[in-house]
Design a protein around this motif. Structure first.
Motif, PDB file in Angstrom:
ATOM      1  N   ALA A 275      18.353 -33.971 -87.198  1.00 16.32           N
ATOM      2  CA  ALA A 275      17.880 -32.832 -86.593  1.00 16.32           C
ATOM      3  C   ALA A 275      16.455 -33.118 -86.270  1.00 16.32           C
ATOM      4  CB  ALA A 275      17.537 -31.876 -87.750  1.00 16.32           C
ATOM      5  N   ASP A 276      15.776 -32.496 -85.253  1.00 10.99           N
ATOM      6  CA  ASP A 276      14.311 -33.031 -84.983  1.00 10.99           C
ATOM      7  C   ASP A 276      13.164 -32.504 -85.389  1.00 10.99           C
ATOM      8  OD1 ASP A 276      14.730 -30.763 -83.302  1.00 10.99           O
ATOM      9  OD2 ASP A 276      14.996 -32.152 -81.518  1.00 10.99           O
ATOM     10  N   ASP A 277      13.341 -31.200 -86.049  1.00 11.44           N
ATOM     11  CA  ASP A 277      12.240 -30.422 -86.546  1.00 11.44           C
ATOM     12  C   ASP A 277      12.497 -30.336 -88.310  1.00 11.44           C
ATOM     13  OD1 ASP A 277      10.171 -28.711 -87.145  1.00 11.44           O
ATOM     14  OD2 ASP A 277      11.161 -27.118 -86.535  1.00 11.44           O
ATOM     15  N   VAL A 278      12.149 -31.351 -88.699  1.00 11.21           N
ATOM     16  CA  VAL A 278      12.394 -31.554 -90.185  1.00 11.21           C
ATOM     17  C   VAL A 278      11.140 -32.360 -90.845  1.00 11.21           C
ATOM     18  CG1 VAL A 278      14.967 -31.490 -90.135  1.00 11.21           C
ATOM     19  CG2 VAL A 278      13.684 -33.731 -90.278  1.00 11.21           C
ATOM     20  N   LEU A 279      11.094 -31.797 -92.191  1.00 12.46           N
ATOM     21  CA  LEU A 279       9.906 -32.614 -92.994  1.00 12.46           C
ATOM     22  C   LEU A 279      10.893 -33.205 -94.023  1.00 12.46           C
ATOM     23  CD1 LEU A 279       6.946 -30.394 -93.502  1.00 12.46           C
ATOM     24  CD2 LEU A 279       6.805 -32.840 -93.498  1.00 12.46           C
ATOM     25  N   CYS A 280      10.826 -34.576 -93.783  1.00  7.67           N
ATOM     26  CA  CYS A 280      11.824 -35.205 -94.808  1.00  7.67           C
ATOM     27  C   CYS A 280      10.999 -36.521 -95.183  1.00  7.67           C
ATOM     28  CB  CYS A 280      13.168 -35.926 -94.328  1.00  7.67           C
ATOM     29  SG  CYS A 280      14.177 -34.518 -94.412  1.00  7.67           S
ATOM     30  N   GLU A 281      10.887 -36.955 -96.639  1.00 12.50           N
ATOM     31  CA  GLU A 281      10.184 -38.016 -97.155  1.00 12.50           C
ATOM     32  C   GLU A 281      10.694 -38.635 -98.134  1.00 12.50           C
ATOM     33  OE1 GLU A 281       6.423 -37.380 -98.952  1.00 12.50           O
ATOM     34  OE2 GLU A 281       5.827 -35.756 -97.290  1.00 12.50           O
ATOM     35  N   HIS A 282      10.446 -40.043 -98.355  1.00 10.38           N
ATOM     36  CA  HIS A 282      11.055 -40.609 -99.507  1.00 10.38           C
ATOM     37  C   HIS A 282      10.057 -41.769 -99.797  1.00 10.38           C
ATOM     38  CE1 HIS A 282      12.267 -44.449 -97.520  1.00 10.38           C
ATOM     39  NE2 HIS A 282      12.850 -43.747 -96.562  1.00 10.38           N
ATOM     40  N   GLY A 283      10.217 -41.669-101.302  1.00  7.39           N
ATOM     41  CA  GLY A 283       9.115 -42.975-101.742  1.00  7.39           C
ATOM     42  C   GLY A 283       9.973 -43.543-102.923  1.00  7.39           C
ATOM     43  N   ASN A 284       9.460 -44.883-102.952  1.00  9.07           N
ATOM     44  CA  ASN A 284       9.922 -45.631-104.125  1.00  9.07           C
ATOM     45  C   ASN A 284       8.964 -46.469-104.627  1.00  9.07           C
ATOM     46  OD1 ASN A 284      11.924 -47.142-105.527  1.00  9.07           O
ATOM     47  ND2 ASN A 284      12.111 -48.667-104.029  1.00  9.07           N
ATOM     48  N   THR A 285       8.767 -46.891-105.832  1.00 11.43           N
ATOM     49  CA  THR A 285       7.628 -47.581-106.474  1.00 11.43           C
ATOM     50  C   THR A 285       8.275 -48.259-107.763  1.00 11.43           C
ATOM     51  OG1 THR A 285       6.791 -45.964-107.930  1.00 11.43           O
ATOM     52  CG2 THR A 285       5.762 -46.347-105.820  1.00 11.43           C
ATOM     53  N   ILE A 286       8.095 -49.689-107.748  1.00 14.35           N
ATOM     54  CA  ILE A 286       8.485 -50.305-108.831  1.00 14.35           C
ATOM     55  C   ILE A 286       7.334 -50.993-109.417  1.00 14.35           C
ATOM     56  CG2 ILE A 286       9.840 -51.910-109.828  1.00 14.35           C
ATOM     57  CD1 ILE A 286      11.969 -51.406-107.762  1.00 14.35           C
ATOM     58  N   GLY A 287       6.591 -50.704-110.597  1.00 14.01           N
ATOM     59  CA  GLY A 287       5.431 -51.464-111.030  1.00 14.01           C
ATOM     60  C   GLY A 287       5.312 -51.686-112.508  1.00 14.01           C
ATOM     61  N   GLN A 288       4.395 -52.012-112.941  1.00 12.17           N
ATOM     62  CA  GLN A 288       4.332 -52.282-114.663  1.00 12.17           C
ATOM     63  C   GLN A 288       3.463 -51.217-115.171  1.00 12.17           C
ATOM     64  OE1 GLN A 288       3.647 -56.241-113.247  1.00 12.17           O
ATOM     65  NE2 GLN A 288       5.795 -56.329-113.298  1.00 12.17           N
ATOM     66  N   LEU A 289       3.218 -51.359-116.389  1.00  9.73           N
ATOM     67  CA  LEU A 289       2.487 -50.475-117.139  1.00  9.73           C
ATOM     68  C   LEU A 289       0.955 -50.834-116.526  1.00  9.73           C
ATOM     69  CD1 LEU A 289       2.971 -49.814-120.789  1.00  9.73           C
ATOM     70  CD2 LEU A 289       3.232 -48.224-119.073  1.00  9.73           C
ATOM     71  N   ASP A 290       0.022 -49.871-116.528  1.00 10.84           N
ATOM     72  CA  ASP A 290      -1.350 -50.118-116.207  1.00 10.84           C
ATOM     73  C   ASP A 290      -2.235 -50.737-117.041  1.00 10.84           C
ATOM     74  OD1 ASP A 290      -3.809 -49.890-115.439  1.00 10.84           O
ATOM     75  OD2 ASP A 290      -3.805 -48.041-114.667  1.00 10.84           O
ATOM     76  N   GLU A 291      -2.375 -51.934-116.932  1.00 10.24           N
ATOM     77  CA  GLU A 291      -3.256 -52.705-118.109  1.00 10.24           C
ATOM     78  C   GLU A 291      -4.427 -52.133-118.361  1.00 10.24           C
ATOM     79  OE1 GLU A 291      -2.237 -55.074-120.386  1.00 10.24           O
ATOM     80  OE2 GLU A 291      -0.234 -54.550-119.461  1.00 10.24           O
ATOM     81  N   GLN A 292      -5.023 -51.764-117.021  1.00 10.06           N
ATOM     82  CA  GLN A 292      -6.644 -51.108-117.375  1.00 10.06           C
ATOM     83  C   GLN A 292      -6.626 -49.965-118.064  1.00 10.06           C
ATOM     84  OE1 GLN A 292      -9.133 -51.430-114.342  1.00 10.06           O
ATOM     85  NE2 GLN A 292      -8.007 -52.423-112.908  1.00 10.06           N
ATOM     86  N   ALA A 293      -5.314 -49.183-117.844  1.00 12.71           N
ATOM     87  CA  ALA A 293      -5.436 -47.704-118.793  1.00 12.71           C
ATOM     88  C   ALA A 293      -5.145 -48.334-120.205  1.00 12.71           C
ATOM     89  CB  ALA A 293      -4.190 -46.892-118.212  1.00 12.71           C
TER      90      ALA A 293
END
Ligand SMILES: Nc1ncnc2c1ncn2[C@@H]1O[C@H](COP(=O)(O)OP(=O)(O)O)[C@@H](O)[C@H]1O
Ligand SMILES: [Mg+2]
Lengths: 338, 247
Positions: A275-293
């Motif tokens: 379809a041409d009139d859509v709002l679709c997104e995807h996201g993917n993150t793979i990380g480590q624990l935030d050492e600064q936090a």
């Protein structure tokens, strides 16, 4: 005798490339592979339970559930009946079963599928039919032993103005796959969240396919992963937006924390849009624990293990949601890690 | 008393020396300021004192009230009363400010062998200090520092400091990002904490903050060493003449 093993899905199939059910079964040799599962669902006011013809389908898993079970159970909620008390499908722990749950027009039901098994094979095929204006809330928790093989496939058909809310939490096993296939057959609203928390050599796979056939649906799908030791997490997500499904508003996210170098995560978020009139997104993150936090928290006096647990809990809860019982299970798991 | 002797610290596995034989003593009850140009090693000093990973101490000693700080984990140093107000406070999504702070406070109490603070006592204290620092209840309900402006984050550092009542506090450029009103509120808070039992090290690039918190001594840090020390008026001289004489 029908040789079940040869039919099992394996890593040669695109949808199973990271969760090789066949070789896991070959390694574990569960003796309940071809057995029916004992399922008892009690009828109550506004809820009927009948035995119906099995429905075969997509692949060996559904076919096994249809053929090897002791008959398909169909649960029906009549039109306009809104249940306050959840339907509990708990401790389904061995063999094959197929269950159909149909929620009538403008009716509502919440279903709790909470399972823990010590060992063995579980193949559960649940088909949800959510009629016009009806709503389904589904909560899934699996806390299985390390040797369990569990496959749960929920096929959810949503008719116009239906709402579907799902929360899934799994701690994995030899192989756990929680598959959700949603068909949006009208303008519907879907909110799905999930989390896998895996240690040792555990494996969990969350696979979500959502098919949009008609205009105007809204879908939110968020999965959080935490893996440590030699565990493996798998996320597969797909939005299939067909040509008529204009004004689809759909977001899919997978975010994972890798707490050890030997753990693994495989993720494949996919959009297929016609379809041409859509709002679709995807996201993917793979990380480590935030050492600064981590350092910041420790500077305030919070010991390392507690700081880690707080950060991981916050990470998971932000995606899974704040269901108290589930948050308590996440905490228990974190306590067991330190 | 904080006693730093000949402190030498490197990063990148020794490839880069940042603190180069730094010595400094801050007696109990005194407030000392460290001033210096950008890149002098001021923040590095604050991190080495508090035990952040990534810095190797290759020489020297640091003691707080006679105890060797460098041997301790960051949380042990905190329990001994060492507090750092960060130059760049972190955002901790998903952890409400007061949950975080109560966890920290109880962890410190536990490490010192004391029982936890009760929820009502904690809330009472938080409300009183929040009011003093002109913080809204909404700010305290949010996840720690999430969505805060630079100035709000600095105020939140002071809030935590006043709640935890550390025995030695290090403030790294607490004045940056604060407007004059906020600066006064923060300075009032810090001044209220001045006591014969408490030492303070105030790191700053400008002398502005020192108009409000008058130090007992001022030190110039440049090239990883203390290059000069003097009274409060040294800050004024530095403000006028800059750091050129010390680099
Ligand atoms: N982790 C690090 N790795 C490499 N260089 C660093 C690191 N931390 C600080 N430095 C360098 O050390 C010097 C001193 O930095 P810093 O302590 O932040 O200075 P100041 O706070 O006085 O401005 C700078 O040149 C900075 O780039
Ligand atoms: Mg600095």
């Amino acid at each position: 005798m029908f040789d079940v093993v040869t039919h099992l899905p394996h890593r040669g199939l695109e949808e199973w490339k990271w969760s090789d059910l066949k070789s896991t079964v070959e390694a574990q040799k569960p003796d309940d592979l071809s057995q029916p599962m004992q399922v008892d669902i009690a009828a109550r006011d506004g809820l009927t339970v009948t035995h119906t013809e099995p429905t075969d389908g997509l692949d060996a898993m559904t076919n096994m559930a249809a053929i090897l079970s002791s008959g398909t159970l169909t649960v029906r909620v009549p039109d306009d009946v809104r249940h306050e008390q959840p339907l509990k499908l708990t401790d389904l722990r061995s063999g094959n079963a197929q269950i159909v749950i149909e929620i009538g027009k403008d009716a509502s039901l919440s279903v709790e599928e909470h399972h823990s098994a010590d060992a063995g094979f579980v193949n559960l095929d649940v088909r949800y039919i959510v009629r016009e204006g009806a709503s389904l809330t589904r909560s899934v928790v699996t806390q299985d032993g390390a040797d369990v093989i569990r496959h749960v496939r929920a096929s959810v058909t949503l008719w116009a103005d239906a709402t579907f809310k799902q929360t899934q939490l799994t701690f994995g096993s030899a192989l756990t796959r929680l598959e959700t296939r949603v068909a949006c057959m009208g303008k519907v609203s879907v909110e799905m969240s999930g989390a896998y928390l895996l240690s040792d050599k555990r494996h969990a796979d969350i696979t979500n396919y959502i098919d949009f056939a008609t205009p105007g649906s809204t879908v939110r799908d968020a999965v959080a992963g935490v893996v440590t030791d030699k565990a493996r997490g798998v996320f597969q997500g797909k939005f299939n937006v067909r040509r008529p499904a204009q004004q689809t508003d759909a977001v899919m996210r997978h975010d994972a924390l890798m707490l050890s170098d030997t753990a693994k995560i495989n993720a494949k978020p996919e959009l297929e849009i016609y379809a041409d009139d859509v709002l679709c997104e995807h996201g993917n993150t793979i990380g480590q624990l935030d050492e600064q936090a981590m350092f910041y928290m420790r500077q305030r006096g919070i010991p390392k293990a507690q700081a880690r647990a707080l950060l991981i809990e916050a990470f998971v809860v932000a995606r899974l949601g704040e269901d108290e019982a589930m948050v308590a299970l996440v905490r228990d798991w974190l306590d067991g890690q330190s | 008393m904080l006693k730093i002797t000949n402190l030498t610290a490197t990063v990148d596995d020794g490839a880069k020396i940042i603190l180069n034989g730094l010595s400094l003593t801050v007696p109990k009850g005194e407030v000392h300021a460290i001033m210096g140009p950008n890149g002098a090693g001021k923040s590095t000093l604050s991190y080495v004192l508090t035990g952040r990973d990534g810095y190797d101490v290759t020489d020297g000693t640091v003691t707080l009230n006679g105890e060797d700080l460098l041997e301790m984990e960051p949380e042990e140093r905190a329990a001994k009363g060492l507090f750092l107000s960060f130059q760049y406070p972190l955002e901790i999504p998903g952890v409400p400010t007061l949950t975080f702070l109560r966890t920290a406070m109880n962890a410190q109490l536990k490490a010192r062998g004391e029982g936890p603070i009760s929820a009502p006592d904690f809330m009472k204290k938080a409300r009183a200090i929040g009011k003093q620092l002109k913080m809204t209840p909404e700010m305290l309900r949010r996840p720690l520092n999430v969505g805060f402006s630079g100035g709000e984050k600095k105020r939140m550092e002071i809030f935590q400091m006043m709640m935890l009542e550390p025995s030695f506090l290090v403030m790294d450029e607490t004045d940056s990002g604060l407007d004059v009103d906020a600066l006064r509120i923060v300075a009032d808070g810090v001044n209220a904490l001045r006591s014969p039992d408490r030492g303070m090290l105030i790191i700053t690039h400008y002398q502005r903050l020192l108009d409000y918190i008058v130090p007992d001594a001022v030190h110039v840090l440049s090239g990883g060493q203390i290059k000069a020390s003097g009274g409060a008026d040294l800050a004024k001289t530095l403000e006028k003449e800059g750091y050129d004489a010390y680099v």
